[in-house]
Design a protein around this motif. Sequence first.
Motif, PDB file in Angstrom:
ATOM      1  N   ARG A  61       4.916  21.169 -23.031  1.00  0.00           N
ATOM      2  CA  ARG A  61       5.457  21.590 -21.631  1.00  0.00           C
ATOM      3  C   ARG A  61       5.212  21.262 -20.257  1.00  0.00           C
ATOM      4  N   THR A  62       4.399  21.927 -20.042  1.00  0.00           N
ATOM      5  CA  THR A  62       3.369  21.963 -19.081  1.00  0.00           C
ATOM      6  C   THR A  62       1.560  21.347 -19.105  1.00  0.00           C
ATOM      7  N   GLY A  63       1.543  20.712 -17.980  1.00  0.00           N
ATOM      8  CA  GLY A  63       0.217  20.431 -17.943  1.00  0.00           C
ATOM      9  C   GLY A  63      -0.663  19.556 -18.789  1.00  0.00           C
ATOM     10  N   PHE A  64      -1.753  19.077 -19.161  1.00  0.00           N
ATOM     11  CA  PHE A  64      -2.975  17.656 -19.209  1.00  0.00           C
ATOM     12  C   PHE A  64      -3.487  18.046 -20.022  1.00  0.00           C
ATOM     13  N   PHE A  65      -3.315  17.155 -21.156  1.00  0.00           N
ATOM     14  CA  PHE A  65      -4.474  16.255 -21.912  1.00  0.00           C
ATOM     15  C   PHE A  65      -5.459  15.688 -22.517  1.00  0.00           C
ATOM     16  N   LYS A  66      -6.464  15.202 -22.585  1.00  0.00           N
ATOM     17  CA  LYS A  66      -6.841  14.124 -22.779  1.00  0.00           C
ATOM     18  C   LYS A  66      -7.491  14.201 -24.603  1.00  0.00           C
ATOM     19  N   THR A  67      -6.811  12.899 -25.723  1.00  0.00           N
ATOM     20  CA  THR A  67      -6.832  12.694 -26.631  1.00  0.00           C
ATOM     21  C   THR A  67      -9.100  12.039 -26.856  1.00  0.00           C
ATOM     22  N   ASP A  68      -9.384  12.311 -27.877  1.00  0.00           N
ATOM     23  CA  ASP A  68     -10.751  11.124 -27.701  1.00  0.00           C
ATOM     24  C   ASP A  68     -11.522  11.412 -28.940  1.00  0.00           C
ATOM     25  N   ILE A  69     -12.129  10.673 -29.254  1.00  0.00           N
ATOM     26  CA  ILE A  69     -13.297  10.316 -30.575  1.00  0.00           C
ATOM     27  C   ILE A  69     -14.315  10.741 -30.497  1.00  0.00           C
ATOM     28  N   LEU A  70     -15.108  11.153 -31.935  1.00  0.00           N
ATOM     29  CA  LEU A  70     -16.394  10.877 -31.515  1.00  0.00           C
ATOM     30  C   LEU A  70     -16.788   9.631 -32.355  1.00  0.00           C
ATOM     31  N   THR A  71     -17.755   8.743 -32.036  1.00  0.00           N
ATOM     32  CA  THR A  71     -17.801   7.444 -32.661  1.00  0.00           C
ATOM     33  C   THR A  71     -18.811   8.032 -33.412  1.00  0.00           C
TER      34      THR A  71
END
Lengths: 257, 257
Positions: A81-91
């Motif tokens: 709805r509001t805001g900002f995200f990151k998605t990440d993966i741990l190798t």
Amino acid sequence: MTINSQDRLPSVDQKVNNIPLTANSMRVACSQCNLRELCLAVGLDDNDLHKLDDLVVKRKLKRGQQLYRAGDAFEAIYAIRTGFFKTDILTEEGLEQVTGFQMAGEILGMDGISNDRHVCNATALEDSEVCIMPYDELEELSRSIKSLQQQFHKFMSREIVRDQSLMILLGSMRAEERIAAFLLNLSQRMRLRGYSASEFHLRMTREEIGSYLGLKLETVSRAFSKFHDEGLIGVQQKYIRILNADGLKALLNHAPN
Amino acid sequence: MTINSQDRLPSVDQKVNNIPLTANSMRVACSQCNLRELCLAVGLDDNDLHKLDDLVVKRKLKRGQQLYRAGDAFEAIYAIRTGFFKTDILTEEGLEQVTGFQMAGEILGMDGISNDRHVCNATALEDSEVCIMPYDELEELSRSIKSLQQQFHKFMSREIVRDQSLMILLGSMRAEERIAAFLLNLSQRMRLRGYSASEFHLRMTREEIGSYLGLKLETVSRAFSKFHDEGLIGVQQKYIRILNADGLKALLNHAPN
DNA sequence: CGAGTTCTTGAGCCTTTTCAACCCGGGTGG
DNA sequence: CCACCCGGGTTGAAAAGGCTCAAGAACTCG
């Protein structure tokens, strides 16, 4: 300067009051959301919108909080709805790799459908708010509402297409091209949401940008400085101004050599 | 040496004869397909399988033929029955970038859902056969068959996850790691289909491998030679033998430095 | 059998990484 | 209130990995 506000949108607001918005603060109405033209709700009529309302619950996250982690059981997908995200993966070697940055109206968590577990972490990069859509219920509802089904499929497909353009970026562009493409992409997405396309705050660090683009943070920093020197952008830490968008675009079209 | 044959699978074959398999050579029965445990049909009961049969039509392609092209109207998704495909995108500068290699049981075309147009080309790398599943009908059928819906969603999600692991490969591995990962992935997928995991023919050129992995063909060739010299693999043009799979895996786990 | 691909290999070059030093800004604690 | 500290950012110099260019070998296909 906020999202395209309601004047552009069909006036469904009068009929909305059978949903008690205030009673439960966690309740949220898709029918009233000014993001509904970006989100899963696109193209639903009032009646169907209310059905969607019934399964959506809201959640707030502070900066740095994780919405879900790799390995978590998959239970819902999330609309920002509001805001900002990151998605990440741990190798395996323990390095994190950022797989995406997401902003309002975008959907998080669809990676979890394939194995009933999330494969990446989703972290808020600023205070944020998401709509939780329990997956079982969404699946069921999308069996009865054709346009919801279609919309959902389009979102998944869009994610596939998005990932593929990142593959192209990673596979065939050089450092400065990647960074130009990154800035233009951000700028474009800001515009879509009604924010200024020419100046904005980066919510992520140079290191996160680098991880996303397959570059080291120093390389990102150097490219920013170079663009700055060339008058293409203004840079003051995380505050970016796009001074010459065409100049940035020219960097892309130009064959690497 | 063919796919895991029917002994492993439930004996649904007796009841299948209400579908006239011979009458129309283009007709194909999911219920009889030995790939149905890999494909969209996973988990459907006999009754539902027959409904799926009704919408599936078969098509043969010669090596080099294109199943669809970027820009084509999106009408169907395709399940590969036999053969081997690549998908690629032409970048603005006119370079092609390979975005994936697909083999039996895998689904092609889901990128087209987002815009009603395909965004990539799909080309047969050997004589192949696909099941055409008209998308409108599939969508409709998946509204009435829950397990088909779920399966379809899982396939889309799997594609997202697959793309993300490629992003990680492109973003954080060095050349030899990428190639080791590529070989191990192919090997694994061969095994899943009942073929030998330790020797196989590459269906694509070094250039296509390079394009897929974000490397130049010379780099691919050199890595093959190096692995060969180290006794990890046998290479004779497109014929590959995996001699030391653990050795290849070790290349991956080892941090770049 | 010859023409055209595809593949291999070498040498030099270029981009990006690595390593290291330094700067800046914002908080914290003495 | 100032000194210090620490995470994030910038910049430089050297090293390395992959690319380019080029030539020749091996294979494929008509």
